[in-house]
Design an enzyme around this catalytic site. Structure first.
Site, PDB file in Angstrom:
ATOM      1  NE  ARG A  11       1.157 -15.138   0.948  1.00  0.00           N
ATOM      2  CZ  ARG A  11       1.892 -14.761   0.938  1.00  0.00           C
ATOM      3  NH1 ARG A  11       3.011 -14.218  -0.023  1.00  0.00           N
ATOM      4  NH2 ARG A  11       3.052 -15.189   2.124  1.00  0.00           N
TER       5      ARG A  11
ATOM      6  N   GLY B  15       0.548 -14.567 -13.470  1.00  0.00           N
ATOM      7  CA  GLY B  15      -0.543 -14.095 -12.268  1.00  0.00           C
ATOM      8  C   GLY B  15      -0.994 -13.008 -12.433  1.00  0.00           C
TER       9      GLY B  15
ATOM     10  CG  HIS C 190     -24.650  16.460  -0.896  1.00  0.00           C
ATOM     11  ND1 HIS C 190     -25.039  15.435  -1.929  1.00  0.00           N
ATOM     12  CD2 HIS C 190     -24.681  17.462  -1.378  1.00  0.00           C
ATOM     13  CE1 HIS C 190     -24.390  16.186  -3.027  1.00  0.00           C
ATOM     14  NE2 HIS C 190     -24.816  17.995  -2.660  1.00  0.00           N
TER      15      HIS C 190
ATOM     16  CG  ASP D 135      -2.837 -16.060   4.476  1.00  0.00           C
ATOM     17  OD1 ASP D 135      -4.067 -15.567   5.012  1.00  0.00           O
ATOM     18  OD2 ASP D 135      -2.530 -15.577   3.819  1.00  0.00           O
TER      19      ASP D 135
ATOM     20  CD  GLU E   8      -5.159 -15.583 -14.336  1.00  0.00           C
ATOM     21  OE1 GLU E   8      -4.443 -15.179 -13.815  1.00  0.00           O
ATOM     22  OE2 GLU E   8      -5.823 -16.520 -14.015  1.00  0.00           O
TER      23      GLU E   8
ATOM     24  CB  ALA F  87      -4.682  -8.767   7.191  1.00  0.00           C
TER      25      ALA F  87
ATOM     26  N   GLY G 210      -3.883 -12.016 -10.077  1.00  0.00           N
ATOM     27  CA  GLY G 210      -4.903 -12.225  -8.843  1.00  0.00           C
ATOM     28  C   GLY G 210      -4.419 -10.633  -8.677  1.00  0.00           C
TER      29      GLY G 210
ATOM     30  CE  LYS H 272      -2.202  -2.840  -0.530  1.00  0.00           C
ATOM     31  NZ  LYS H 272      -3.035  -4.026  -0.588  1.00  0.00           N
TER      32      LYS H 272
ATOM     33  CB  ALA I  11       1.907 -12.649  -8.959  1.00  0.00           C
TER      34      ALA I  11
HETATM   35  P1  FAD Z   1       1.602 -14.789   7.664  1.00  0.00           P
HETATM   36  O1  FAD Z   1       1.531 -12.728   8.144  1.00  0.00           O
HETATM   37  O2  FAD Z   1       1.920 -14.719   7.099  1.00  0.00           O
HETATM   38  O3  FAD Z   1       2.120 -14.266   9.542  1.00  0.00           O
HETATM   39  C1  FAD Z   1       3.084 -15.620   9.530  1.00  0.00           C
HETATM   40  C2  FAD Z   1       4.297 -15.804  10.614  1.00  0.00           C
HETATM   41  O4  FAD Z   1       4.522 -17.061  10.808  1.00  0.00           O
HETATM   42  C3  FAD Z   1       5.223 -15.114   9.579  1.00  0.00           C
HETATM   43  O5  FAD Z   1       5.841 -13.910  10.424  1.00  0.00           O
HETATM   44  C4  FAD Z   1       6.454 -16.505   9.570  1.00  0.00           C
HETATM   45  O6  FAD Z   1       7.643 -15.705  10.585  1.00  0.00           O
HETATM   46  C5  FAD Z   1       5.851 -17.150  11.188  1.00  0.00           C
HETATM   47  N1  FAD Z   1       5.912 -18.670  11.566  1.00  0.00           N
HETATM   48  C6  FAD Z   1       5.697 -18.992  10.521  1.00  0.00           C
HETATM   49  N2  FAD Z   1       6.451 -20.424  10.875  1.00  0.00           N
HETATM   50  C7  FAD Z   1       6.527 -20.264  12.670  1.00  0.00           C
HETATM   51  C8  FAD Z   1       7.987 -21.527  13.837  1.00  0.00           C
HETATM   52  N3  FAD Z   1       7.843 -22.799  13.122  1.00  0.00           N
HETATM   53  N4  FAD Z   1       7.597 -20.565  14.114  1.00  0.00           N
HETATM   54  C9  FAD Z   1       7.727 -19.646  14.504  1.00  0.00           C
HETATM   55  N5  FAD Z   1       7.658 -18.057  13.280  1.00  0.00           N
HETATM   56  C10 FAD Z   1       6.543 -18.939  12.710  1.00  0.00           C
HETATM   57  N6  FAD Z   1      -4.219  -8.696   2.682  1.00  0.00           N
HETATM   58  C11 FAD Z   1      -4.663  -8.104   3.634  1.00  0.00           C
HETATM   59  O7  FAD Z   1      -5.913  -8.572   3.885  1.00  0.00           O
HETATM   60  N7  FAD Z   1      -4.838  -6.694   3.010  1.00  0.00           N
HETATM   61  C12 FAD Z   1      -3.826  -6.636   2.042  1.00  0.00           C
HETATM   62  O8  FAD Z   1      -3.590  -5.167   1.363  1.00  0.00           O
HETATM   63  C13 FAD Z   1      -2.946  -7.487   1.373  1.00  0.00           C
HETATM   64  N8  FAD Z   1      -2.041  -7.105   0.676  1.00  0.00           N
HETATM   65  C14 FAD Z   1      -1.320  -8.055   0.210  1.00  0.00           C
HETATM   66  C15 FAD Z   1      -0.260  -7.549  -0.202  1.00  0.00           C
HETATM   67  C16 FAD Z   1       1.228  -8.571  -0.589  1.00  0.00           C
HETATM   68  C17 FAD Z   1       2.166  -8.112  -1.245  1.00  0.00           C
HETATM   69  C18 FAD Z   1       1.245  -9.586   0.430  1.00  0.00           C
HETATM   70  C19 FAD Z   1       2.088 -11.098  -0.219  1.00  0.00           C
HETATM   71  C20 FAD Z   1      -0.333 -10.458   1.148  1.00  0.00           C
HETATM   72  C21 FAD Z   1      -1.182  -9.645   0.851  1.00  0.00           C
HETATM   73  N9  FAD Z   1      -2.272  -9.449   2.329  1.00  0.00           N
HETATM   74  C22 FAD Z   1      -2.895  -8.680   2.283  1.00  0.00           C
HETATM   75  C23 FAD Z   1      -2.056 -10.455   2.306  1.00  0.00           C
HETATM   76  C24 FAD Z   1      -1.936 -10.832   3.725  1.00  0.00           C
HETATM   77  O9  FAD Z   1      -0.682 -10.429   4.109  1.00  0.00           O
HETATM   78  C25 FAD Z   1      -2.022 -12.350   4.743  1.00  0.00           C
HETATM   79  O10 FAD Z   1      -3.703 -12.698   4.609  1.00  0.00           O
HETATM   80  C26 FAD Z   1      -2.153 -12.689   6.592  1.00  0.00           C
HETATM   81  O11 FAD Z   1      -0.214 -11.733   6.461  1.00  0.00           O
HETATM   82  C27 FAD Z   1      -1.829 -13.115   6.697  1.00  0.00           C
HETATM   83  O12 FAD Z   1      -1.721 -13.310   8.263  1.00  0.00           O
HETATM   84  P2  FAD Z   1      -0.886 -14.939   9.139  1.00  0.00           P
HETATM   85  O13 FAD Z   1      -0.980 -13.619  10.382  1.00  0.00           O
HETATM   86  O14 FAD Z   1      -2.005 -15.745   8.527  1.00  0.00           O
HETATM   87  O15 FAD Z   1       0.581 -14.826   8.560  1.00  0.00           O
HETATM   88  P1  NAD Z   2      -4.308 -14.857  -6.437  1.00  0.00           P
HETATM   89  O1  NAD Z   2      -4.852 -16.478  -5.829  1.00  0.00           O
HETATM   90  O2  NAD Z   2      -4.979 -14.254  -5.996  1.00  0.00           O
HETATM   91  O3  NAD Z   2      -4.505 -15.251  -8.197  1.00  0.00           O
HETATM   92  C1  NAD Z   2      -2.999 -15.657  -8.633  1.00  0.00           C
HETATM   93  C2  NAD Z   2      -3.217 -15.820 -10.689  1.00  0.00           C
HETATM   94  O4  NAD Z   2      -2.241 -16.347 -10.589  1.00  0.00           O
HETATM   95  C3  NAD Z   2      -4.770 -16.676 -10.401  1.00  0.00           C
HETATM   96  O5  NAD Z   2      -5.321 -15.870 -11.456  1.00  0.00           O
HETATM   97  C4  NAD Z   2      -4.159 -17.625 -11.003  1.00  0.00           C
HETATM   98  O6  NAD Z   2      -5.157 -17.900 -11.712  1.00  0.00           O
HETATM   99  C5  NAD Z   2      -2.891 -17.123 -12.059  1.00  0.00           C
HETATM  100  N1  NAD Z   2      -1.947 -18.129 -11.756  1.00  0.00           N
HETATM  101  C6  NAD Z   2      -1.855 -19.434 -11.271  1.00  0.00           C
HETATM  102  N2  NAD Z   2      -1.033 -20.200 -11.891  1.00  0.00           N
HETATM  103  C7  NAD Z   2      -0.628 -19.729 -13.049  1.00  0.00           C
HETATM  104  C8  NAD Z   2       0.762 -20.216 -13.810  1.00  0.00           C
HETATM  105  N3  NAD Z   2       0.582 -21.351 -13.860  1.00  0.00           N
HETATM  106  N4  NAD Z   2       0.344 -18.968 -15.236  1.00  0.00           N
HETATM  107  C9  NAD Z   2      -0.319 -18.292 -15.161  1.00  0.00           C
HETATM  108  N5  NAD Z   2      -0.920 -17.891 -14.398  1.00  0.00           N
HETATM  109  C10 NAD Z   2      -1.425 -18.838 -13.562  1.00  0.00           C
HETATM  110  O7  NAD Z   2      -3.173 -14.982  -5.548  1.00  0.00           O
HETATM  111  P2  NAD Z   2      -1.895 -13.653  -5.308  1.00  0.00           P
HETATM  112  O8  NAD Z   2      -2.416 -12.599  -6.445  1.00  0.00           O
HETATM  113  O9  NAD Z   2      -0.560 -14.717  -5.289  1.00  0.00           O
HETATM  114  O10 NAD Z   2      -2.475 -13.534  -3.649  1.00  0.00           O
HETATM  115  C11 NAD Z   2      -2.417 -14.090  -2.859  1.00  0.00           C
HETATM  116  C12 NAD Z   2      -3.355 -14.194  -1.439  1.00  0.00           C
HETATM  117  O11 NAD Z   2      -2.522 -12.356  -1.341  1.00  0.00           O
HETATM  118  C13 NAD Z   2      -4.321 -14.199  -2.399  1.00  0.00           C
HETATM  119  O12 NAD Z   2      -4.981 -15.184  -1.554  1.00  0.00           O
HETATM  120  C14 NAD Z   2      -4.785 -12.857  -1.806  1.00  0.00           C
HETATM  121  O13 NAD Z   2      -5.732 -13.014  -0.966  1.00  0.00           O
HETATM  122  C15 NAD Z   2      -4.026 -12.004  -1.064  1.00  0.00           C
HETATM  123  N6  NAD Z   2      -3.409 -10.490  -1.256  1.00  0.00           N
HETATM  124  C16 NAD Z   2      -4.285 -10.069  -0.597  1.00  0.00           C
HETATM  125  C17 NAD Z   2      -4.266  -8.691  -0.644  1.00  0.00           C
HETATM  126  C18 NAD Z   2      -5.493  -7.543  -1.044  1.00  0.00           C
HETATM  127  O14 NAD Z   2      -6.187  -7.647  -0.029  1.00  0.00           O
HETATM  128  N7  NAD Z   2      -5.508  -5.994  -1.005  1.00  0.00           N
HETATM  129  C19 NAD Z   2      -2.754  -8.054  -1.873  1.00  0.00           C
HETATM  130  C20 NAD Z   2      -2.236  -8.725  -1.871  1.00  0.00           C
HETATM  131  C21 NAD Z   2      -2.672 -10.147  -1.703  1.00  0.00           C
END
Ligand code: FAD
Ligand code: NAD
Length: 479
Positions: free
Chosen positions: A279, A188, A451, A319, A211, A327, A190, A58, A276
Site C-alpha cells: 500500500r 504478492g 489450565h 498509514d 511472489e 490499524a 504478503g 476478518k 496485493a
Molecule cells: P485509513 O484507514 O486508510 O483511513 C484514512 C481515511 O482518510 C479514509 O477514510 C479516507 O477517506 C480519508 N481521507 C483521505 N484523504 C482525505 C482528505 N483529503 N479529506 C478527507 N478525508 C480524507 N490492519 C490491522 O491492524 N489489522 C488487520 O487485520 C488489517 N487487515 C487489513 C486487511 C486489508 C484487506 C487491508 C487493505 C488492510 C488491512 N489492515 C489491517 C491495515 C489497516 O486497514 C490500516 O493500517 C489502517 O486502516 C490505517 O488507518 P489510517 O486511519 O491511518 O488510514
Molecule cells: P505487503 O507489503 O505485506 O506484501 C506485499 C508483497 O507483494 C510482498 O511480499 C512483496 O514482495 C510482493 N510484491 C511487491 N511487488 C511485487 C510484484 N511486482 N510481483 C510480485 N510480488 C510483489 O503488502 P500487502 O499484503 O498488500 O499489505 C499492505 C499493508 O496492509 C501491509 O503493510 C500490512 O501491514 C497491512 N495489512 C495488515 C493486515 C493484518 O494486520 N492482518 C492484513 C492486511 C493488510
C-alpha cells in the site's frame, strides 16, 4: 470568516477517529473531516480498516474457516455434516452488514462525544487553515490550533497489472466477489495476498500466488515462516517465490498473467487476479503548496517520534507516516498526539507493536526475530513450545504451530515472541503486556496460567528458555 476549532482531524480511519474521539473526551473543540463514500455513495466513517480492510477481511476469514473446518475436520471429531454448501452472496451480505454496523457505530461515537463532522474533502493550507469541500461542492474555510492528518493509504499498483472493473482487482475487489472463481491468481505473498488467498482457497478456488521475493515472509521469524509455508501448501495454495510478473492479457472473461522465474518465461490463466503488492501513503490533493508539510522519499508525510510534521501545530498519524501499516499502530499514534496537545505526556512504544496474520494457522509476533538479532550480533537465548504438546490444542483437534520466546542472553529480558497456531491473535496480547512491562522469560515462567488453555504454550515456551518446560523433552535441562 473561518470556523475555528481546537483540533481538526483529517480522515476518520482508525488513526483519525481515535484521535478525534479522544480529543473531544479531553475537552478540546474537535472537528473531523472524512471523504469516504460507500458503494451507495453514502458517507461512511472508519476508513480502510472498517470499510475494506481489517473488518471485512476478518468476516470472510472467519466464515470461510468455519466452512473448511466443517468440510475437512468435523468428521474427525464425530460430527457428520452432509450436503455442506456455501452461499457466497449471503456471506458477502453478512460481511457488509458487519461493516455497516461498525461504520455507523463510529458516526454514533462522534455524535456522543461531540465531534463536529464534515463529510467531504480537506485541503491543508498555511497556518493550519483548511479548505473543506463538501460532497455537493460547497467550499468552507476552517482553522484550528492543531491539525491531525490521518489520510491513510491506498493499494499500490504495478504497471503489468492495471486494475480492471472485475477481472484484475485490488484487496477491496477481492472482498466483494459474488461467486467463487475457479482459478484465482494473487500477486504478492504478503499479508493481504495470504489472507485473501486463504479465503478463496477455502471456498474452492485454485489459488496461485506469485511472489517477487525468493524468501517467504521475510519479516516473520524464519522458523515460523517455514512452518507457515508448509501449512499453506498443505491447504492447496500454490505459492511460487522468485517470480517476476511482466504483463497481463485479458481474454474474454479470463486474464492471462505473463511472468518469469529462474526457469524462464511462463504464463497462467485465471478467472480473477488479485493485486496485493503493498500500500502507498495517500496525500492526493491534501497539501497546498504553502502547507509547510513535507514528504519523505517514499511519499510518507515526514514526522518525528511524536508524530509532529515540519509545519508547527500540524501532526500526522497512521498509514500516512512511517512505521508498520497497522490499524492499532495508527490508533495509538492518534491518541498520543491529542493527549500531548492536552498537556499529557504519553509515548508510543514502537518496540511493542504486535503484528497478526489472520490465516489458519494464525501468525503473530511482537518484538525482534532471531534473524534480526543475529544480524545485529546480539546475544540471545530461545525457548519454543510445539502446540502439538498442548492438551487444549489436542482437545480442540488443532495442534499445528509453535510459540517461541526470545530473551536477552544475559538479562533474560524478553526481546521477541513469535507464534503460529490457532487463536494466537488473542495470545499475542499476553506477550505484548509482558514486554511492555519489561518482563523477563523467568517472570512469565513464574506466572500462573489457567489450565487447559493455549496460553500455557507461552508459559511453557518461557520456561523452555531456561530449560524448565514440563511438557517437552528438554535438551538443556537445568536444576
Ligand atoms: P485509513 O484507514 O486508510 O483511513 C484514512 C481515511 O482518510 C479514509 O477514510 C479516507 O477517506 C480519508 N481521507 C483521505 N484523504 C482525505 C482528505 N483529503 N479529506 C478527507 N478525508 C480524507 N490492519 C490491522 O491492524 N489489522 C488487520 O487485520 C488489517 N487487515 C487489513 C486487511 C486489508 C484487506 C487491508 C487493505 C488492510 C488491512 N489492515 C489491517 C491495515 C489497516 O486497514 C490500516 O493500517 C489502517 O486502516 C490505517 O488507518 P489510517 O486511519 O491511518 O488510514
Ligand atoms: P505487503 O507489503 O505485506 O506484501 C506485499 C508483497 O507483494 C510482498 O511480499 C512483496 O514482495 C510482493 N510484491 C511487491 N511487488 C511485487 C510484484 N511486482 N510481483 C510480485 N510480488 C510483489 O503488502 P500487502 O499484503 O498488500 O499489505 C499492505 C499493508 O496492509 C501491509 O503493510 C500490512 O501491514 C497491512 N495489512 C495488515 C493486515 C493484518 O494486520 N492482518 C492484513 C492486511 C493488510
Amino acid at each position: 470568516m473561518a470556523t475555528k476549532f481546537d483540533v481538526i482531524v483529517i480522515g476518520a480511519g482508525p488513526a483519525g477517529y481515535h484521535a478525534a474521539i479522544r480529543a473531544a473526551q479531553l475537552g478540546l473543540n474537535t472537528a473531523c473531516i472524512e471523504k469516504w463514500l460507500d458503494k451507495d455513495d453514502k458517507p461512511a466513517y472508519g476508513g480502510t480498516c472498517l470499510n475494506v480492510g481489517c473488518i471485512p477481511s476478518k468476516a470472510l476469514l472467519d466464515a470461510s474457516h468455519k466452512f473448511i473446518d466443517a468440510k475437512n475436520h468435523f468428521s474427525e471429531i464425530g460430527i457428520i455434516s452432509k450436503e455442506l454448501d456455501i452461499d457466497v452472496p449471503k456471506m458477502i451480505a453478512r460481511k457488509n452488514m458487519v461493516v455497516s454496523n461498525l461504520t455507523k457505530g463510529v458516526a454514533g461515537l462522534f455524535k456522543a462525544n461531540g465531534v463536529t463532522t464534515f463529510e467531504g474533502v480537506a485541503k491543508l493550507h498555511a497556518n493550519r487553515s483548511v479548505e473543506f469541500t463538501s460532497h455537493k461542492g460547497d467550499v468552507e474555510s476552517l482553522e484550528a490550533d492543531h491539525i491531525v492528518i490521518a489520510t491513510g493509504s491506498v493499494p499500490a499498483e504495478i504497471p503489468p497489472c492495471p486494475i480492471t472493473d472485475n477481472l484484475i482487482v485490488d484487496s477491496a475487489g477481492a472482498l466483494d466477489l459474488d461467486a467463487v472463481p475457479k482459478r484465482m491468481g494473487v500477486i504478492g505473498a504478503g499479508i493481504v495476498g495470504l489472507e485473501l488467498g486463504s479465503v478463496w482457497n477455502r471456498l474452492g478456488s485454485k489459488v496461485i500466488v506469485l511472489e517477487a521475493l525468493d524468501e517467504f515472509l521475510p519479516l516473520v521469524d524464519a522458523h515460523v515462516a517455514r512452518e507457515a509455508l508448509k501449512q499453506f501448501k498443505k491447504q492447496g495454495m500454490d505459492i511460487r517465490l522468485g517470480t517476476r510478473v511482466t504483463g497481463t492479457e485479458i481474454k474474454g472473461k479470463k486474464v492471462k498473467v505473463l511472468y518469469s522465474d529462474s526457469e524462464g518465461d511462463k504464463s497462467e490463466t485465471f478467472d480473477k487476479l488479485v493485486v496485493a503488492v503493498g500500500r502507498t501513503p495517500y496525500t492526493e490533493d491534501l497539501l497546498a503548496a504553502d502547507s509547510g508539510v513535507t514528504l519523505d522519499e517514499r511519499g510518507f508525510i515526514y514526522v518525528n517520534d511524536l508524530c509532529s510534521t515540519d509545519a508547527p501545530g500540524v501532526h500526522a498519524v497512521g498509514d500516512v507516516v512511517r512505521g508498520p501499516m497497522l490499524a492499532h499502530k495508527g490508533m495509538e499514534e492518534g491518541i498520543m498526539v491529542v493527549e500531548r496537545i492536552a498537556g499529557k505526556k504519553p509515548l508510543v512504544n514502537y518496540d511493542c507493536v504486535p503484528a497478526v496474520m489472520y490465516t489458519h494457522p494464525e501468525i503473530a509476533w511482537v518484538g525482534r526475530s532471531e534473524q534480526e538479532l543475529k544480524a545485529n550480533g546480539e546475544k540471545y537465548k530461545t525457548g519454543s513450545f510445539p502446540m502439538a504438546a498442548s492438551g487444549r490444542a489436542m482437545a480442540a483437534n488443532d495442534t499445528v504451530g509453535l510459540i517461541k520466546v526470545i530473551a536477552d542472553e544475559e538479562t533474560d529480558r524478553i526481546l521477541g515472541v513469535h507464534m503460529i497456531g490457532a487463536h494466537i491473535s488473542e495470545l499475542i496480547a499476553e506477550a505484548v503486556i509482558a514486554m511492555e512491562f519489561g518482563a523477563s522469560a523467568e517472570d512469565l515462567g513464574l506466572t500462573m496460567f489457567a489450565h487447559p488453555t493455549l496460553s500455557e504454550g507461552l508459559h511453557e515456551a518461557s520456561l523452555a528458555v531456561a530449560g524448565h518446560a514440563i511438557h517437552i523433552a528438554n535438551r538443556k535441562r537445568k536444576k
